[in-house]
Design a protein around this motif. Structure first.
Motif, PDB file in Angstrom:
ATOM      1  N   SER A 157       4.499  -2.500 -10.076  1.00 45.07           N
ATOM      2  CA  SER A 157       3.305  -2.580  -9.209  1.00 45.07           C
ATOM      3  C   SER A 157       2.746  -3.863  -9.282  1.00 45.07           C
ATOM      4  O   SER A 157       2.874  -4.347 -10.488  1.00 45.07           O
ATOM      5  CB  SER A 157       2.104  -1.480  -9.649  1.00 45.07           C
ATOM      6  OG  SER A 157       0.989  -2.011  -9.302  1.00 45.07           O
ATOM      7  N   VAL A 158       2.355  -4.516  -8.068  1.00 43.71           N
ATOM      8  CA  VAL A 158       1.840  -5.765  -8.215  1.00 43.71           C
ATOM      9  C   VAL A 158       0.355  -5.901  -9.018  1.00 43.71           C
ATOM     10  O   VAL A 158       0.114  -6.760  -9.541  1.00 43.71           O
ATOM     11  CB  VAL A 158       1.728  -6.312  -6.725  1.00 43.71           C
ATOM     12  CG1 VAL A 158       0.911  -7.530  -6.622  1.00 43.71           C
ATOM     13  CG2 VAL A 158       2.900  -6.549  -6.202  1.00 43.71           C
TER      14      VAL A 158
ATOM     15  N   ASN B 275       3.684  -6.582 -28.408  1.00 42.80           N
ATOM     16  CA  ASN B 275       4.176  -6.467 -26.811  1.00 42.80           C
ATOM     17  C   ASN B 275       3.348  -6.127 -26.059  1.00 42.80           C
ATOM     18  O   ASN B 275       2.874  -4.887 -26.080  1.00 42.80           O
ATOM     19  CB  ASN B 275       5.501  -5.767 -26.789  1.00 42.80           C
ATOM     20  CG  ASN B 275       6.487  -5.809 -25.556  1.00 42.80           C
ATOM     21  OD1 ASN B 275       6.272  -7.027 -25.095  1.00 42.80           O
ATOM     22  ND2 ASN B 275       6.912  -4.900 -25.094  1.00 42.80           N
ATOM     23  N   ILE B 276       3.103  -6.570 -24.828  1.00 44.71           N
ATOM     24  CA  ILE B 276       1.884  -6.250 -24.060  1.00 44.71           C
ATOM     25  C   ILE B 276       2.677  -5.737 -22.637  1.00 44.71           C
ATOM     26  O   ILE B 276       3.659  -6.535 -22.255  1.00 44.71           O
ATOM     27  CB  ILE B 276       0.644  -7.506 -23.664  1.00 44.71           C
ATOM     28  CG1 ILE B 276       0.072  -7.551 -25.021  1.00 44.71           C
ATOM     29  CG2 ILE B 276       0.029  -7.132 -22.613  1.00 44.71           C
ATOM     30  CD1 ILE B 276      -0.914  -8.778 -24.800  1.00 44.71           C
ATOM     31  N   PHE B 277       2.064  -4.882 -21.698  1.00 45.48           N
ATOM     32  CA  PHE B 277       2.582  -4.495 -20.792  1.00 45.48           C
ATOM     33  C   PHE B 277       2.684  -5.470 -19.472  1.00 45.48           C
ATOM     34  O   PHE B 277       1.995  -6.351 -19.692  1.00 45.48           O
ATOM     35  CB  PHE B 277       1.732  -3.282 -20.099  1.00 45.48           C
ATOM     36  CG  PHE B 277       0.443  -3.710 -19.570  1.00 45.48           C
ATOM     37  CD1 PHE B 277       0.116  -4.145 -18.360  1.00 45.48           C
ATOM     38  CD2 PHE B 277      -0.638  -3.846 -20.395  1.00 45.48           C
ATOM     39  CE1 PHE B 277      -0.887  -4.547 -17.640  1.00 45.48           C
ATOM     40  CE2 PHE B 277      -1.842  -4.172 -19.861  1.00 45.48           C
ATOM     41  CZ  PHE B 277      -2.113  -4.708 -18.493  1.00 45.48           C
ATOM     42  N   THR B 278       3.410  -5.408 -18.461  1.00 41.58           N
ATOM     43  CA  THR B 278       3.642  -6.011 -17.362  1.00 41.58           C
ATOM     44  C   THR B 278       3.671  -4.989 -16.208  1.00 41.58           C
ATOM     45  O   THR B 278       3.233  -5.438 -15.221  1.00 41.58           O
ATOM     46  CB  THR B 278       4.836  -6.857 -17.237  1.00 41.58           C
ATOM     47  OG1 THR B 278       6.141  -5.936 -17.081  1.00 41.58           O
ATOM     48  CG2 THR B 278       5.039  -7.873 -18.399  1.00 41.58           C
ATOM     49  N   GLY B 279       3.933  -3.602 -16.252  1.00 38.74           N
ATOM     50  CA  GLY B 279       4.122  -2.748 -15.273  1.00 38.74           C
ATOM     51  C   GLY B 279       5.555  -2.470 -15.109  1.00 38.74           C
ATOM     52  O   GLY B 279       5.515  -1.440 -14.282  1.00 38.74           O
ATOM     53  N   MET B 280       6.403  -2.964 -15.544  1.00 36.94           N
ATOM     54  CA  MET B 280       7.714  -2.535 -15.021  1.00 36.94           C
ATOM     55  C   MET B 280       8.474  -1.399 -15.444  1.00 36.94           C
ATOM     56  O   MET B 280       8.048  -0.892 -16.370  1.00 36.94           O
ATOM     57  CB  MET B 280       8.751  -3.884 -15.633  1.00 36.94           C
ATOM     58  CG  MET B 280       8.540  -4.148 -17.121  1.00 36.94           C
ATOM     59  SD  MET B 280      10.029  -5.240 -17.663  1.00 36.94           S
ATOM     60  CE  MET B 280       9.462  -5.683 -19.394  1.00 36.94           C
ATOM     61  N   GLN B 281       9.120  -0.849 -14.672  1.00 42.81           N
ATOM     62  CA  GLN B 281       9.630   0.717 -14.596  1.00 42.81           C
ATOM     63  C   GLN B 281      11.164   0.827 -14.352  1.00 42.81           C
ATOM     64  O   GLN B 281      11.548  -0.091 -13.487  1.00 42.81           O
ATOM     65  CB  GLN B 281       8.580   1.564 -13.677  1.00 42.81           C
ATOM     66  CG  GLN B 281       7.424   1.668 -14.010  1.00 42.81           C
ATOM     67  CD  GLN B 281       6.982   2.167 -15.266  1.00 42.81           C
ATOM     68  OE1 GLN B 281       7.381   3.390 -15.596  1.00 42.81           O
ATOM     69  NE2 GLN B 281       6.253   1.416 -16.140  1.00 42.81           N
ATOM     70  N   ASN B 282      11.767   1.637 -15.020  1.00 44.47           N
ATOM     71  CA  ASN B 282      13.406   1.922 -14.747  1.00 44.47           C
ATOM     72  C   ASN B 282      14.299   0.700 -14.782  1.00 44.47           C
ATOM     73  O   ASN B 282      14.948   0.476 -14.052  1.00 44.47           O
ATOM     74  CB  ASN B 282      13.321   2.533 -13.196  1.00 44.47           C
ATOM     75  CG  ASN B 282      12.387   3.790 -13.101  1.00 44.47           C
ATOM     76  OD1 ASN B 282      11.905   4.381 -14.094  1.00 44.47           O
ATOM     77  ND2 ASN B 282      12.286   3.941 -11.700  1.00 44.47           N
TER      78      ASN B 282
ATOM     79  N   GLY C  74      -1.302   3.285  -3.157  1.00 43.01           N
ATOM     80  CA  GLY C  74      -2.357   2.412  -2.845  1.00 43.01           C
ATOM     81  C   GLY C  74      -1.877   0.993  -3.417  1.00 43.01           C
ATOM     82  O   GLY C  74      -2.508   0.321  -2.873  1.00 43.01           O
ATOM     83  N   ASP C  75      -1.252   0.999  -4.339  1.00 44.04           N
ATOM     84  CA  ASP C  75      -0.778  -0.280  -4.877  1.00 44.04           C
ATOM     85  C   ASP C  75       0.290  -0.779  -3.858  1.00 44.04           C
ATOM     86  O   ASP C  75       1.197  -0.280  -3.134  1.00 44.04           O
ATOM     87  CB  ASP C  75      -0.101  -0.048  -6.441  1.00 44.04           C
ATOM     88  CG  ASP C  75      -1.184   0.009  -7.498  1.00 44.04           C
ATOM     89  OD1 ASP C  75      -2.505   0.164  -6.988  1.00 44.04           O
ATOM     90  OD2 ASP C  75      -1.029  -0.098  -8.388  1.00 44.04           O
TER      91      ASP C  75
ATOM     92  N   GLN D 145       0.744  -1.105   0.098  1.00 44.43           N
ATOM     93  CA  GLN D 145       0.010  -0.111   0.183  1.00 44.43           C
ATOM     94  C   GLN D 145       0.741   1.290  -0.013  1.00 44.43           C
ATOM     95  O   GLN D 145       0.988   1.941   0.735  1.00 44.43           O
ATOM     96  CB  GLN D 145      -1.069   0.012   1.296  1.00 44.43           C
ATOM     97  CG  GLN D 145      -1.910  -1.082   1.223  1.00 44.43           C
ATOM     98  CD  GLN D 145      -3.158  -1.134   2.499  1.00 44.43           C
ATOM     99  OE1 GLN D 145      -2.658  -0.983   3.363  1.00 44.43           O
ATOM    100  NE2 GLN D 145      -4.162  -1.329   2.220  1.00 44.43           N
ATOM    101  N   TYR D 146       1.692   1.385  -1.087  1.00 46.67           N
ATOM    102  CA  TYR D 146       2.426   2.451  -1.212  1.00 46.67           C
ATOM    103  C   TYR D 146       1.906   3.843  -0.964  1.00 46.67           C
ATOM    104  O   TYR D 146       0.576   4.151  -1.277  1.00 46.67           O
ATOM    105  CB  TYR D 146       2.989   2.459  -2.557  1.00 46.67           C
ATOM    106  CG  TYR D 146       3.819   3.832  -2.966  1.00 46.67           C
ATOM    107  CD1 TYR D 146       5.120   4.014  -2.366  1.00 46.67           C
ATOM    108  CD2 TYR D 146       3.522   4.703  -4.199  1.00 46.67           C
ATOM    109  CE1 TYR D 146       5.773   5.291  -2.697  1.00 46.67           C
ATOM    110  CE2 TYR D 146       4.144   5.818  -4.217  1.00 46.67           C
ATOM    111  CZ  TYR D 146       5.373   6.040  -3.744  1.00 46.67           C
ATOM    112  OH  TYR D 146       6.009   7.334  -3.890  1.00 46.67           O
ATOM    113  N   ASP D 147       2.604   4.888   0.072  1.00 45.09           N
ATOM    114  CA  ASP D 147       1.830   6.027   0.574  1.00 45.09           C
ATOM    115  C   ASP D 147       2.093   6.991  -0.297  1.00 45.09           C
ATOM    116  O   ASP D 147       1.726   8.267   0.056  1.00 45.09           O
ATOM    117  CB  ASP D 147       2.129   5.838   1.837  1.00 45.09           C
ATOM    118  CG  ASP D 147       3.420   6.148   2.110  1.00 45.09           C
ATOM    119  OD1 ASP D 147       4.480   6.347   1.374  1.00 45.09           O
ATOM    120  OD2 ASP D 147       3.793   6.162   3.436  1.00 45.09           O
TER     121      ASP D 147
END
Length: 416
Positions: free
Chosen positions: A393-394, A377-384, A131-132, A102-104
């Protein structure tokens, strides 16, 4: 709609990133590092435990598996693909994943090196994830979500479909590849054995991203031949190949034509390695553009610069070698519009806004498309990616799994 407890993506990613699978661009073996097979073996065993009987790792570290069709009518065979290896740019040894529940919205200070701070000011997408549950590394390594998040998403999808036979789908192939990060991810793949007609890589970023276009890419090596002689008697004779190579690099434009000065659909020429001695030196470049024909224009310009410099050093000579790397997958995907259309439909069905982007890079899908397996190509959410500030993000991963489950069902509809 699944409950949070029904997803396995977070647990899987946390386990998978602790297996060191870093590939090595300087290795001549395949895979480039044997340790990649450690994860391949784990995945094959887990797929078998789900009841996928043909799941196996081959001699090269590829993992192949089939989720059998549960419909009677003919359905195109689709493949979901991710790569096992992590990038050589940053250490992937002893990864210590951190789950921030629950990232604030505050800075994420990584405990193994408090100077490593993932800030929403620096990374605006993080602001959208309040919140994620966020997964990072601990500050001394990359995370490895590129592309173990894709692996985790596909494994979660496979488990869910195997547990829910009421969800109708055709045959679904699973492919995990080694050595994508060093440009060899498809070098030993057996597409005949895979037996898929269309595919999707899970190697993308923000939730909703769907990438159907990549750079076209070549590699260039300039080999400079100097004249070697003992430095004590070198006057008027020695031609130092290292100095010639350095002069070529210095002659490159400073404010254009490079990754650090281009964006969007602009191409570039990028020196990535310099090596040698006084007698002989080599410069390796990557050449990138969305328009394949422009690669030759970039290469001709680079060759002219190099030849002009070499001519200023009497006695020096050079070789200019171009190697094709991959091509813009859109050239293939435009011939099969239903592949992207169904992916868009699946993403929208899961409450996301589709963002179709061109990748300033390449994926296994670039090569697979030209090998006969059209593959956006489809997203997974990975960053940086490729660094210590990598995060994911889970909930983005969970959405990606839902998209695959939906996509499998859409392909099984008679009018797909």
């Amino acid at each position: 709609m699944r409950t949070a407890q029904e997803y396995s993506v977070a647990e899987r990613l946390i386990r998978y990133v602790q297996v060191d699978t870093q590939s090595d661009p300087n290795s001549s073996s395949f895979p480039s590092t044997e340790k990649q097979k450690d994860l391949s073996a784990i995945l094959a065993k887990e797929l078998q435990a789900m009841g996928i009987g043909d799941a196996h790792m081959d001699e090269y570290g590829y993992v192949y598996a089939t989720i059998p069709a549960n419909v009677e009518h003919d359905v195109p065979v689709i493949c979901f693909c991710s790569h096992l290896d992590t990038a050589p740019d940053c250490s992937g040894t002893n990864v210590r994943p951190m789950l921030h529940r629950q990232y604030d919205g505050r800075d994420l200070i990584l405990p193994d090196d408090p100077t490593q701070i993932i800030s929403p000011k620096a990374y605006p997408y993080l602001q959208k994830k309040i919140g994620d549950d966020i997964i990072t590394a601990s500050g001394s390594t990359l995370l490895g979500a590129d592309d173990k998040s894709g692996v985790a998403v596909i494994m979660d999808m496979a488990q869910y479909l195997m547990q829910h036979p009421e969800l109708k789908h055709g045959a679904i192939k699973i492919l995990f590849t080694p050595d994508e990060e060093v440009g060899r991810g498809t070098a030993k793949v057996d597409l005949q054995k895979l037996g898929a007609q269309f595919g999707y890589t899970l190697d993308g970023g923000e939730a909703g991203d769907l990438e159907d276009e990549t750079f076209s890419a070549d590699g260039v090596e300039i080999v400079v031949h100097g004249v070697s002689v003992h430095p004590g008697t070198a006057k008027g004779i020695l031609v130092n190949a290292l100095k010639v190579a350095a002069a070529i690099l210095d002659r490159l434009p400073k404010n254009e034509w490079s990754p650090e000065t281009t964006e969007k659909r602009e191409g570039f020429v990028h020196p990535v390695q310099l090596s040698g001695i006084a007698e002989k030196a080599s410069i390796h470049f990557i050449v990138r553009d969305f328009e394949t024909y422009k690669l030759a224009e970039h290469e001709n310009r680079l060759q002219q610069i190099a030849e002009q410099v070499v001519a200023e050093f009497p006695g020096a000579t050079m070789d200019f070698v171009v190697t094709e790397q991959y091509r813009n997958m859109k050239e293939v995907l435009d011939k099969h519009p239903q592949i992207v259309a169904l992916a868009k439909q699946a993403i929208e069905a899961n409450g996301l806004t589709v963002k179709t982007e061109a990748i300033r890079g390449g994926t296994d899908g670039s090569r697979l498309s030209f090998m006969g397996l059209p593959c956006p190509n489809i997203f997974t959410g990975m960053q940086n990616l490729h660094g210590k500030h990598e995060w994911i993000s889970v909930q983005d991963m969970q959405k990606a799994s839902d998209v695959l489950v939906t996509l499998a069902q859409l392909w099984a509809k008679p009018n797909a």
